[in-house]
Scaffold this motif. Structure first.
Motif, PDB file in Angstrom:
ATOM      1  N   ALA A   5       5.033   3.456 -10.637  1.00 14.81           N
ATOM      2  CA  ALA A   5       4.101   2.437 -10.165  1.00 14.81           C
ATOM      3  C   ALA A   5       4.788   1.113  -9.886  1.00 14.81           C
ATOM      4  O   ALA A   5       4.278   0.289  -9.124  1.00 14.81           O
ATOM      5  CB  ALA A   5       2.992   2.238 -11.197  1.00 14.81           C
ATOM      6  N   GLN A   6       5.956   0.908 -10.499  1.00 15.88           N
ATOM      7  CA  GLN A   6       6.667  -0.353 -10.337  1.00 15.88           C
ATOM      8  C   GLN A   6       7.674  -0.328  -9.191  1.00 15.88           C
ATOM      9  O   GLN A   6       8.054  -1.382  -8.683  1.00 15.88           O
ATOM     10  CB  GLN A   6       7.403  -0.708 -11.634  1.00 15.88           C
ATOM     11  N   SER A   9       5.506   2.412  -3.666  1.00 15.70           N
ATOM     12  CA  SER A   9       4.142   2.323  -3.171  1.00 15.70           C
ATOM     13  C   SER A   9       4.098   2.980  -1.804  1.00 15.70           C
ATOM     14  O   SER A   9       4.943   2.686  -0.951  1.00 15.70           O
ATOM     15  CB  SER A   9       3.688   0.867  -3.049  1.00 15.70           C
ATOM     16  N   TRP A  74       3.830  -6.324  -6.101  1.00 16.61           N
ATOM     17  CA  TRP A  74       3.931  -7.232  -7.240  1.00 16.61           C
ATOM     18  C   TRP A  74       4.145  -6.415  -8.502  1.00 16.61           C
ATOM     19  O   TRP A  74       4.032  -5.192  -8.527  1.00 16.61           O
ATOM     20  CB  TRP A  74       2.664  -8.066  -7.369  1.00 16.61           C
ATOM     21  N   GLY A  75       4.495  -7.118  -9.576  1.00 17.59           N
ATOM     22  CA  GLY A  75       4.731  -6.471 -10.862  1.00 17.59           C
ATOM     23  C   GLY A  75       5.309  -7.466 -11.836  1.00 17.59           C
ATOM     24  O   GLY A  75       5.290  -8.683 -11.583  1.00 17.59           O
ATOM     25  N   THR A  93      -4.764  -3.792  -6.908  1.00 12.31           N
ATOM     26  CA  THR A  93      -4.287  -2.805  -7.868  1.00 12.31           C
ATOM     27  C   THR A  93      -2.764  -2.827  -7.880  1.00 12.31           C
ATOM     28  O   THR A  93      -2.140  -3.559  -7.123  1.00 12.31           O
ATOM     29  CB  THR A  93      -4.773  -1.395  -7.497  1.00 12.31           C
ATOM     30  N   GLN A  94      -2.171  -2.007  -8.722  1.00 12.05           N
ATOM     31  CA  GLN A  94      -0.716  -1.964  -8.809  1.00 12.05           C
ATOM     32  C   GLN A  94      -0.081  -1.514  -7.493  1.00 12.05           C
ATOM     33  O   GLN A  94       1.085  -1.821  -7.222  1.00 12.05           O
ATOM     34  CB  GLN A  94      -0.284  -1.009  -9.928  1.00 12.05           C
ATOM     35  N   ARG A 230      11.162  -3.954  -5.106  1.00 15.90           N
ATOM     36  CA  ARG A 230       9.956  -4.362  -4.385  1.00 15.90           C
ATOM     37  C   ARG A 230      10.283  -5.358  -3.278  1.00 15.90           C
ATOM     38  O   ARG A 230       9.743  -5.278  -2.162  1.00 15.90           O
ATOM     39  CB  ARG A 230       8.935  -4.948  -5.369  1.00 15.90           C
TER      40      ARG A 230
END
Length: 251
Positions: A5-6, A9, A74-75, A93-94, A230
């Motif tokens: 999730a980090q 995407s 983001w994170g 959301t993530q 990211r």
């Protein structure tokens, strides 16, 4: 905290496919097929994906000097570049969001991924958004490469991972292939493609160590890479979109 999730995407490739479609590089059918591969059935206010595409084309300013489509990820250690307390921020959301630049407004598309597909929500913001990092592909690649080397040195100095896979290189390669699925549309700049590939490779390595090897000894070193992964994805999308615009304006 789940690593994938980090560092991954489906919005990265979604953003590039959407831009390729907006600038008439890819057909509607090819784009819908690619987006389906990236998340299953897409819906927007209960309507099929074609309605969202229609509304995006109506709203997008394809001649804007800023990217007509921007990826927002983001994170930890990296705030989303959306306005605080805005409806879009609250819905985020993530997975992140897409910002479509329109005449006088930013149209923010927030996806909700589930086993049943992707449900999109649309927000309009007439106030200026926080400035993105605006890294060039070269700058993003350099930051990611440097952070990767530093993490590798620290892990090696600490004695390496404590557990082993039968074939760690194969595991990394398999995951890298996953991150790249279903591929990129035509016309993506070599700079952006290279940056996406490096981000995929680093993401796969991080996931192999933390999830597949189940070794969290080096989490602080690996987690520091998340932001750079990211940032690389966002910079690559911007480069691809700006180049699509450049070719569009020449035509």
């Amino acid at each position: 905290m789940h690593t994938r999730a980090q560092v991954y995407s489906p919005l990265q490739n979604t953003a590039v496919w959407l831009a390729a479609w907006l600038y008439n590089v890819e057909s509607t059918d090819e784009t819908i097929d690619a987006l389906t591969d990236l998340g299953g059935t897409h819906t927007f206010d209960g309507a099929p994906m074609v309605q969202l595409l229609h509304d995006v084309r109506t709203a997008a300013d394809l001649e804007s000097p800023e990217p007509a489509v921007r990826l927002v990820l983001w994170g930890p250690g990296q705030a989303p570049r959306l306005r605080a307390d805005s409806p879009a921020m609250e819905a985020l959301t993530q997975a992140g969001a897409l910002v479509v630049r329109g005449g006088g407004a930013n149209h923010i598309l927030v996806p909700d991924y589930s086993a049943d597909g992707v449900r999109w929500r649309w927000f309009e913001d007439y106030e200026p958004l926080p400035e993105p990092e605006w890294l060039t592909p070269g700058e993003a690649d350099q930051l990611l490469s440097r952070a990767t080397n530093e993490a590798a040195v620290l892990i090696e100095a600490a004695g390496g991972t404590r557990k082993e896979l039968p074939n760690p290189r194969l595991a990394v390669g398999t995951l890298a292939d996953f991150y790249d699925t279903p591929g990129l549309p035509a016309g993506v700049t070599p700079r952006a493609a290279k940056l996406f590939a490096r981000a995929d490779r680093v993401a796969a390595t991080i996931e192999t160590v933390t999830e597949r090897l189940d070794d969290h000894t080096f989490d602080p070193h690996l987690f520091a890479l998340w932001r750079h992964v990211r940032s690389a994805r966002m910079a690559g999308v911007s480069d691809a979109v700006v180049d699509y615009r450049r070719e569009y304006m020449r035509a």
